[in-house]
Motif scaffolding. Structure first.
Motif, short mmCIF file in Angstrom:
data_model
loop_
_atom_site.label_atom_id
_atom_site.label_comp_id
_atom_site.label_asym_id
_atom_site.label_seq_id
_atom_site.Cartn_x
_atom_site.Cartn_y
_atom_site.Cartn_z
N ILE A 40 3.98 1.49 4.30
CA ILE A 40 3.55 0.23 3.69
C ILE A 40 4.14 0.08 2.29
CG2 ILE A 40 1.54 -0.97 2.72
CD1 ILE A 40 0.00 -0.14 5.24
N LEU A 41 4.12 1.12 1.52
CA LEU A 41 4.67 1.05 0.16
C LEU A 41 6.17 0.77 0.20
CD1 LEU A 41 4.15 1.14 -2.81
CD2 LEU A 41 4.15 3.63 -2.70
N GLN A 42 6.89 1.35 1.14
CA GLN A 42 8.32 1.08 1.26
C GLN A 42 8.58 -0.38 1.60
OE1 GLN A 42 10.97 4.23 3.06
NE2 GLN A 42 8.94 4.99 3.65
N LEU A 43 7.72 -0.99 2.41
CA LEU A 43 7.87 -2.42 2.72
C LEU A 43 7.68 -3.27 1.47
CD1 LEU A 43 6.12 -2.77 6.19
CD2 LEU A 43 8.53 -3.11 5.67
N PHE A 44 6.70 -2.91 0.65
CA PHE A 44 6.51 -3.66 -0.60
C PHE A 44 7.70 -3.47 -1.54
CE2 PHE A 44 2.05 -3.94 0.68
CZ PHE A 44 1.79 -5.27 0.35
N LEU A 45 8.25 -2.26 -1.60
CA LEU A 45 9.40 -2.00 -2.46
C LEU A 45 10.64 -2.75 -1.98
CD1 LEU A 45 8.91 1.83 -3.03
CD2 LEU A 45 8.67 0.04 -4.75
N LEU A 82 -1.54 -2.39 -6.06
CA LEU A 82 -1.30 -3.76 -5.58
C LEU A 82 -2.32 -4.69 -6.20
CD1 LEU A 82 -1.00 -3.30 -1.68
CD2 LEU A 82 0.87 -3.44 -3.33
N HIS A 83 -1.98 -5.98 -6.25
CA HIS A 83 -2.98 -6.99 -6.58
C HIS A 83 -2.98 -8.03 -5.47
CE1 HIS A 83 0.67 -8.69 -8.49
NE2 HIS A 83 0.13 -9.88 -8.23
N SER A 84 -4.12 -8.65 -5.27
CA SER A 84 -4.24 -9.64 -4.20
C SER A 84 -4.01 -11.04 -4.74
CB SER A 84 -5.60 -9.54 -3.51
OG SER A 84 -6.63 -9.77 -4.43
N ILE A 85 -3.52 -11.89 -3.86
CA ILE A 85 -3.20 -13.27 -4.19
C ILE A 85 -3.76 -14.15 -3.08
CG2 ILE A 85 -1.33 -14.94 -4.58
CD1 ILE A 85 0.46 -12.32 -5.01
N LEU A 96 3.03 -5.82 -5.34
CA LEU A 96 3.03 -4.65 -6.21
C LEU A 96 2.69 -5.05 -7.63
CD1 LEU A 96 6.23 -2.69 -5.15
CD2 LEU A 96 3.88 -1.91 -4.94
N CYS A 97 1.90 -4.26 -8.28
CA CYS A 97 1.63 -4.45 -9.71
C CYS A 97 2.84 -3.91 -10.45
CB CYS A 97 0.37 -3.71 -10.14
SG CYS A 97 -1.14 -4.39 -9.42
N GLN A 105 -8.90 -2.24 -14.15
CA GLN A 105 -8.39 -3.53 -14.60
C GLN A 105 -6.98 -3.75 -14.09
OE1 GLN A 105 -8.38 -4.06 -18.84
NE2 GLN A 105 -8.09 -6.25 -18.66
N HIS A 106 -6.80 -4.97 -13.53
CA HIS A 106 -5.46 -5.41 -13.14
C HIS A 106 -4.92 -6.28 -14.25
CE1 HIS A 106 -4.96 -4.11 -8.95
NE2 HIS A 106 -6.27 -4.18 -8.89
N HIS A 107 -3.63 -6.13 -14.52
CA HIS A 107 -2.98 -6.91 -15.57
C HIS A 107 -2.03 -7.93 -14.93
CE1 HIS A 107 -4.47 -4.07 -18.54
NE2 HIS A 107 -4.05 -3.11 -17.75
N ASP A 108 -2.44 -8.54 -13.85
CA ASP A 108 -1.57 -9.47 -13.14
C ASP A 108 -1.77 -10.90 -13.63
OD1 ASP A 108 -4.11 -9.33 -11.96
OD2 ASP A 108 -3.37 -10.22 -10.11
#
Length: 157
Positions: A40-45, A82-85, A96-97, A105-108
């Motif tokens: 999953i992480l490789q797909l996000f990358l 990750l952050h959700s949208i 990916l953050c 805390q997310h900084h997105d």
């Protein structure tokens, strides 16, 4: 060396680099290196746009069940990886953050762009959400700001 061999070698190197990067990220976030997490992480990358659970299930559904994929996404979001949208269709997507987020805390605080032509959602890291000044007694936990229109690829075609 044939041109097709050069392209295959380049693709193989990219895959290895993503695998190495994924392993480093999981270690930095204190997450176990499972096959599902690495995949999953490789797909996000490899993608520049946000991905929904359904996107991951299309690619990885034969290897991992939907609950395992969901739990992996939840673990990544909880750790700050990750952050959700919420996109305009109502679907929840993940990205990916890029900053050092944590479970606390997310900084997105950037704009998310939803392409009305291709349906992709992009993080526009360079477009920051300005600070919000609320009246006394109000406390915001998060801000969501999105823009809709055509992405770079769709606006040129």
């Amino acid at each position: 060396m044939h041109l097709c061999c050069i392209f295959a070698l380049h693709a193989c190197r990219q895959q290895l680099n993503r695998m190495k990067k994924a392993q480093e990220i999981l270690a930095n976030y204190g997450l176990r290196k499972t096959g599902c997490r690495l995949d999953i992480l490789q797909l996000f990358l490899a993608n520049k746009c946000a991905l929904a659970h359904a996107d991951l299930e299309k690619v990885l559904g034969k290897r991992y069940d939907r609950v395992t994929i969901y739990r992996t996404l939840y673990a990544f979001e909880k750790k700050g990886l990750l952050h959700s949208i919420n996109d305009v269709s109502g679907a929840v997507k993940f990205a990916l953050c890029r900053e050092a987020c944590s479970r606390h805390q997310h900084h997105d605080n950037h704009v998310h762009f939803n392409c009305t032509a291709c349906g992709q959602t992009f993080c526009l890291e360079e477009v920051r959400i300005p600070a919000l000044v609320l009246p006394p007694g109000y406390e915001a936990d998060s801000l969501h700001f999105s823009a809709q229109g055509k992405c770079q690829r769709c606006s040129t075609s």
